[in-house]
Design an enzyme around this catalytic site. Structure first.
Site, PDB file in Angstrom:
ATOM      1  N   HIS A  31      51.589  39.630  36.436  1.00 51.84           N
ATOM      2  CA  HIS A  31      50.299  40.295  36.292  1.00 51.84           C
ATOM      3  C   HIS A  31      50.047  41.184  37.506  1.00 51.84           C
ATOM      4  O   HIS A  31      50.518  40.896  38.607  1.00 51.84           O
ATOM      5  CB  HIS A  31      49.149  39.285  36.143  1.00 51.84           C
ATOM      6  CG  HIS A  31      49.109  38.256  37.226  1.00 51.84           C
ATOM      7  ND1 HIS A  31      49.954  37.170  37.262  1.00 51.84           N
ATOM      8  CD2 HIS A  31      48.351  38.166  38.340  1.00 51.84           C
ATOM      9  CE1 HIS A  31      49.700  36.446  38.337  1.00 51.84           C
ATOM     10  NE2 HIS A  31      48.733  37.044  39.019  1.00 51.84           N
ATOM     11  N   HIS A  70      47.086  42.900  39.800  1.00 55.27           N
ATOM     12  CA  HIS A  70      45.661  42.886  40.166  1.00 55.27           C
ATOM     13  C   HIS A  70      45.185  44.323  40.366  1.00 55.27           C
ATOM     14  O   HIS A  70      45.835  45.096  41.074  1.00 55.27           O
ATOM     15  CB  HIS A  70      45.435  42.154  41.494  1.00 55.27           C
ATOM     16  CG  HIS A  70      45.745  40.697  41.466  1.00 55.27           C
ATOM     17  ND1 HIS A  70      44.771  39.736  41.336  1.00 55.27           N
ATOM     18  CD2 HIS A  70      46.928  40.016  41.563  1.00 55.27           C
ATOM     19  CE1 HIS A  70      45.326  38.527  41.363  1.00 55.27           C
ATOM     20  NE2 HIS A  70      46.639  38.674  41.503  1.00 55.27           N
TER      21      HIS A  70
HETATM   22  P1  AMP Z   1      47.978  35.252  41.554  1.00 57.52           P
HETATM   23  O1  AMP Z   1      47.524  34.331  42.650  1.00 57.52           O
HETATM   24  O2  AMP Z   1      48.456  36.590  42.032  1.00 57.52           O
HETATM   25  O3  AMP Z   1      48.995  34.561  40.661  1.00 57.52           O
HETATM   26  O4  AMP Z   1      46.696  35.563  40.686  1.00 57.52           O
HETATM   27  C1  AMP Z   1      46.245  34.725  39.683  1.00 57.52           C
HETATM   28  C2  AMP Z   1      44.853  35.137  39.367  1.00 57.52           C
HETATM   29  O5  AMP Z   1      44.514  34.593  38.110  1.00 57.52           O
HETATM   30  C3  AMP Z   1      43.794  34.609  40.343  1.00 57.52           C
HETATM   31  O6  AMP Z   1      43.131  35.715  40.952  1.00 57.52           O
HETATM   32  C4  AMP Z   1      42.855  33.788  39.476  1.00 57.52           C
HETATM   33  O7  AMP Z   1      41.506  33.962  39.818  1.00 57.52           O
HETATM   34  C5  AMP Z   1      43.146  34.317  38.095  1.00 57.52           C
HETATM   35  N1  AMP Z   1      42.905  33.403  36.988  1.00 57.52           N
HETATM   36  C6  AMP Z   1      43.304  32.112  36.885  1.00 57.52           C
HETATM   37  N2  AMP Z   1      42.910  31.588  35.704  1.00 57.52           N
HETATM   38  C7  AMP Z   1      42.252  32.570  35.046  1.00 57.52           C
HETATM   39  C8  AMP Z   1      41.602  32.675  33.781  1.00 57.52           C
HETATM   40  N3  AMP Z   1      41.541  31.626  32.939  1.00 57.52           N
HETATM   41  N4  AMP Z   1      41.028  33.840  33.435  1.00 57.52           N
HETATM   42  C9  AMP Z   1      41.068  34.900  34.287  1.00 57.52           C
HETATM   43  N5  AMP Z   1      41.669  34.873  35.480  1.00 57.52           N
HETATM   44  C10 AMP Z   1      42.254  33.742  35.868  1.00 57.52           C
END
Ligand code: AMP
Length: 138
Positions: free
Chosen positions: A98, A100
């Site tokens: 993903h 950001h």
């Molecule tokens: P990363 O640490 O780069 O893997 O980012 C994962 C992101 O996913 C974090 O910023 C979380 O806040 C976000 N996240 C986790 N669960 C959910 C969810 N159910 N819906 C939307 N965002 C999420």
């Protein structure tokens, strides 16, 4: 076991959708580091950017760019961080590729900076390091 983003893509877990096409989904990040913080991901599971097929990766970044542009326009953001974490030790907490997209607002957001601590490079052979990387680009 399915990761949380695969469950969102399959409609098993709710999310706030920003964009969707055949290959890509974008949702609001639940944490909202700043207003509009969005996650852009391929619908097909990839662990991170490094194992994502190139064409699909390009589609994800294309959408990330367009979302960043929209956020500048609609929210008056002054800048945008567009970033992806690959691997737990790089801060990746969800094992599904993903990107950001984090809009930045002058004077109102607390100031978020990716940690890039400079280190003393005097003992490092920088040309050799560059060469090692260069020779292994496929
Ligand atoms: P990363 O640490 O780069 O893997 O980012 C994962 C992101 O996913 C974090 O910023 C979380 O806040 C976000 N996240 C986790 N669960 C959910 C969810 N159910 N819906 C939307 N965002 C999420």
């Amino acid at each position: 076991m399915k990761d949380i983003f695969c469950k969102i893509i399959d409609g098993e877990i709710p999310s706030t959708k920003v964009y969707e096409d055949d290959d890509v989904l974008a949702i609001l990040d639940i944490s909202q580091t700043t207003k509009g913080h969005t996650l852009v991901m391929p619908k097909k599971h990839c662990g991170n950017i490094l194992d994502c097929p190139q064409e699909l990766m390009h589609k994800v970044f294309d959408v990330a760019q367009r979302i960043g542009q929209a956020e500048m326009l609609v929210f008056g953001a002054a800048g945008v961080n567009i970033l992806t974490n690959a691997g737990e030790c790089a801060g990746q907490s969800v094992p599904h590729f993903h990107v950001h997209v984090i809009p930045r607002y002058l004077g109102i957001d607390p100031g978020f900076q990716i940690t890039m601590k400079p280190q003393d490079t005097s003992g490092m052979d920088l040309p050799r390091i560059a060469q090692q990387i260069s020779e292994n680009i496929k």
